[in-house]
Design an enzyme around this catalytic site. Sequence first.
Site, short mmCIF file in Angstrom:
data_model
loop_
_atom_site.label_atom_id
_atom_site.label_comp_id
_atom_site.label_asym_id
_atom_site.label_seq_id
_atom_site.Cartn_x
_atom_site.Cartn_y
_atom_site.Cartn_z
N PRO A 92 0.81 -1.22 0.00
CA PRO A 92 0.00 0.00 0.00
C PRO A 92 0.84 1.27 0.00
O PRO A 92 0.33 2.35 -0.30
CB PRO A 92 -0.82 -0.12 1.30
CG PRO A 92 -0.79 -1.56 1.65
CD PRO A 92 0.54 -2.06 1.17
N GLU A 119 3.12 -8.47 8.71
CA GLU A 119 3.10 -7.01 8.78
C GLU A 119 3.91 -6.38 7.65
O GLU A 119 3.88 -5.17 7.45
CB GLU A 119 3.65 -6.56 10.15
CG GLU A 119 3.15 -5.22 10.61
CD GLU A 119 3.55 -4.93 12.05
OE1 GLU A 119 3.63 -3.77 12.42
OE2 GLU A 119 3.78 -5.90 12.80
N ARG A 157 -2.54 -9.17 -20.50
CA ARG A 157 -3.53 -8.92 -21.55
C ARG A 157 -3.06 -7.88 -22.57
O ARG A 157 -3.65 -7.76 -23.63
CB ARG A 157 -4.89 -8.58 -20.96
CG ARG A 157 -4.91 -7.42 -20.02
CD ARG A 157 -6.22 -7.34 -19.26
NE ARG A 157 -7.35 -7.09 -20.13
CZ ARG A 157 -7.57 -5.96 -20.80
NH1 ARG A 157 -6.71 -4.97 -20.72
NH2 ARG A 157 -8.62 -5.83 -21.57
N ASP A 172 -9.73 -0.43 -24.72
CA ASP A 172 -9.99 -0.55 -23.29
C ASP A 172 -10.38 0.77 -22.66
O ASP A 172 -10.04 1.84 -23.18
CB ASP A 172 -8.70 -0.96 -22.56
CG ASP A 172 -8.46 -2.44 -22.65
OD1 ASP A 172 -9.39 -3.16 -23.05
OD2 ASP A 172 -7.35 -2.87 -22.32
#
Length: 251
Positions: A92, A119, A157, A172
């Site tokens: 993150p 963690e 892809r 897309d």
Amino acid sequence: MLNFHVISLFPELFSAVRDSGVTGRAHQKGLWACHCVNPRGHVYDVHNTVDDRPFGGGPGMVMMYQPLKDSLLQIRSSIESSASVKVIYLSPQGNPLTQTKVAELAQWQHLVLLCGRYEGVDERFIEAHVDEEISVGDFVVSGGELPAMMLMDAVVRLLPGALGHQASAAEDSFSDGMLDCPHYTRPAMIDGMAVPAVLQSGNHAAIAQWRRQQKLARTASRRPDLLAKVELTKAEQDWLTEQGLVDIKTE
Ligand code: 9WO
């Protein structure tokens, strides 16, 4: 051929992206490969320890430097020295993954994906051995494996030959920096809801214009941050203003 080298305590999870759907077919075609290394195979104490308590105290455990280093050494020794290799840690705290970044990653020969658990990973391993930390969104999951698979799917892809001839990555969402337009299929009327008439008109220019306007309107109202980066014609800016969707660039 793109090679993913995954460092993970749960290598079995990666069968999902390897065996199913568009990525599964691309794998069968030999467009990409996935090599998993389990850090547990690089521990030599009796308890098979890959994690330890954090310095400074607190909850959770931290993945130890040495098993990760030895996993990476195993991977590097399998790669010819002239090849391009990028080491990525999914967390993150990373740079946001965007379609532009995905397209860039599709150019590499070898991508090493470090999947943390617990963690996280001893920061010294990130400093010494990781080229880029990448986030797939502002949320936390229990490990880096699902984020890694999202990255793999998004990259695979885009590899030439991965999508069928009718589906094209150029069409897309995000290929033009905007959200996608709505889609409809048969029947033309269901539960009292009709398909927009223009889509049944056979007028290809009118259909293209409608789709472009839908993309503009949806991007303006849902993701004005994205619209700010898109090149708009004067006519498109005027149309947005008419719709009450003010183009933030003209404010
Ligand atoms: C676990 C934990 C346990 C006790 C106290 C604090 C704690 N923090 C965490 C934690 O954040 N674990 C992360 C799990 C460590 C790195 C790998 N994990 C992870 C990656 N979760 N979410 C991601 C991720 C990666 C990329 N984009 C979005 C989310």
